[in-house]
Design a protein around this motif. Sequence first.
Motif, PDB file in Angstrom:
ATOM      1  N   ILE A  34      44.707  27.271  34.565  1.00  0.00           N
ATOM      2  CA  ILE A  34      45.304  25.958  34.305  1.00  0.00           C
ATOM      3  C   ILE A  34      44.303  25.119  33.519  1.00  0.00           C
ATOM      4  O   ILE A  34      43.129  25.049  33.874  1.00  0.00           O
ATOM      5  N   LEU A  35      44.770  24.482  32.454  1.00  0.00           N
ATOM      6  CA  LEU A  35      43.942  23.565  31.669  1.00  0.00           C
ATOM      7  C   LEU A  35      44.601  22.193  31.644  1.00  0.00           C
ATOM      8  O   LEU A  35      45.809  22.079  31.433  1.00  0.00           O
ATOM      9  N   TYR A  36      43.800  21.164  31.868  1.00  0.00           N
ATOM     10  CA  TYR A  36      44.230  19.786  31.662  1.00  0.00           C
ATOM     11  C   TYR A  36      43.489  19.292  30.432  1.00  0.00           C
ATOM     12  O   TYR A  36      42.264  19.396  30.342  1.00  0.00           O
TER      13      TYR A  36
ATOM     14  N   TYR B  88      37.304  13.140  24.517  1.00  0.00           N
ATOM     15  CA  TYR B  88      38.244  14.233  24.736  1.00  0.00           C
ATOM     16  C   TYR B  88      37.689  15.141  25.821  1.00  0.00           C
ATOM     17  O   TYR B  88      36.549  15.590  25.740  1.00  0.00           O
ATOM     18  N   VAL B  89      38.499  15.431  26.835  1.00  0.00           N
ATOM     19  CA  VAL B  89      38.055  16.231  27.972  1.00  0.00           C
ATOM     20  C   VAL B  89      39.034  17.376  28.200  1.00  0.00           C
ATOM     21  O   VAL B  89      40.254  17.176  28.189  1.00  0.00           O
ATOM     22  N   ILE B  90      38.477  18.586  28.390  1.00  0.00           N
ATOM     23  CA  ILE B  90      39.287  19.731  28.798  1.00  0.00           C
ATOM     24  C   ILE B  90      38.753  20.186  30.150  1.00  0.00           C
ATOM     25  O   ILE B  90      37.578  20.518  30.279  1.00  0.00           O
ATOM     26  N   LEU B  91      39.629  20.173  31.149  1.00  0.00           N
ATOM     27  CA  LEU B  91      39.291  20.529  32.521  1.00  0.00           C
ATOM     28  C   LEU B  91      40.071  21.773  32.918  1.00  0.00           C
ATOM     29  O   LEU B  91      41.283  21.857  32.679  1.00  0.00           O
ATOM     30  N   GLU B  92      39.379  22.723  33.506  1.00  0.00           N
ATOM     31  CA  GLU B  92      40.022  23.948  33.968  1.00  0.00           C
ATOM     32  C   GLU B  92      40.090  23.946  35.488  1.00  0.00           C
ATOM     33  O   GLU B  92      39.192  23.445  36.158  1.00  0.00           O
TER      34      GLU B  92
ATOM     35  N   GLU C 127      40.844  30.225  42.057  1.00  0.00           N
ATOM     36  CA  GLU C 127      40.385  29.900  43.414  1.00  0.00           C
ATOM     37  C   GLU C 127      40.501  28.414  43.730  1.00  0.00           C
ATOM     38  O   GLU C 127      40.170  27.978  44.823  1.00  0.00           O
ATOM     39  N   GLY C 128      40.885  27.595  42.750  1.00  0.00           N
ATOM     40  CA  GLY C 128      41.022  26.163  42.961  1.00  0.00           C
ATOM     41  C   GLY C 128      39.820  25.335  42.526  1.00  0.00           C
ATOM     42  O   GLY C 128      39.848  24.121  42.578  1.00  0.00           O
ATOM     43  N   LYS C 129      38.747  25.987  42.088  1.00  0.00           N
ATOM     44  CA  LYS C 129      37.547  25.275  41.640  1.00  0.00           C
ATOM     45  C   LYS C 129      37.822  24.611  40.278  1.00  0.00           C
ATOM     46  O   LYS C 129      38.424  25.212  39.395  1.00  0.00           O
ATOM     47  N   LYS C 130      37.369  23.371  40.129  1.00  0.00           N
ATOM     48  CA  LYS C 130      37.541  22.635  38.877  1.00  0.00           C
ATOM     49  C   LYS C 130      36.263  22.724  38.047  1.00  0.00           C
ATOM     50  O   LYS C 130      35.162  22.672  38.591  1.00  0.00           O
ATOM     51  N   GLU C 131      36.420  22.811  36.733  1.00  0.00           N
ATOM     52  CA  GLU C 131      35.263  22.869  35.836  1.00  0.00           C
ATOM     53  C   GLU C 131      35.599  22.163  34.528  1.00  0.00           C
ATOM     54  O   GLU C 131      36.653  22.417  33.940  1.00  0.00           O
ATOM     55  N   VAL C 132      34.709  21.285  34.086  1.00  0.00           N
ATOM     56  CA  VAL C 132      34.873  20.649  32.781  1.00  0.00           C
ATOM     57  C   VAL C 132      34.398  21.638  31.724  1.00  0.00           C
ATOM     58  O   VAL C 132      33.257  22.089  31.749  1.00  0.00           O
TER      59      VAL C 132
END
Length: 105
Positions: A53-55, A75-79, A83-88
Motif C-alpha cells: 500500500i502506498l499513500y 511531497y511524501v510517499i508513505l508505504e 506486516e502493517g509497519k509504516k515507512e516513509v
Amino acid sequence: MYAKGMTTRQISETIEDIYGFEASEGFISDVTDKIPPQIEDWQNRPLDEVYTILYIDAMHYFVRNNGVIRKLAAYVILEIHAEGKKEVLTISIGENESSKYWLSV
C-alpha cells in the motif's frame, strides 16, 4: 536552524525563547553531528521491488526567503508493509502540487 546557518549558540537561544527550555550548545552540536549520517543511510537504503500500500500526498507550507513569502509543497510517499509497519519512502520539496510532478515520481 543549523542547516540555515545559525550557530549552536543562536539555536540554543532560539529554543529557549520559543519553547522555554534550555538546550545547551553542546547538546545542539551532538544532535547536528549525529543527524547527517542517519539521513544519508536513509537516502541510500535499498527499496523493495513491490509495495503493498502506498499513500501519496503533499503538505503545503509557506517559507520566507529574502523577505519574500512563497508557498511550497513537501511531497511524501508513505508505504504500509504487509506486516502493517509504516515507512516513509521519500520526501521532496516542490513549488506546488501538480499531476505533472506526480507523473515524474
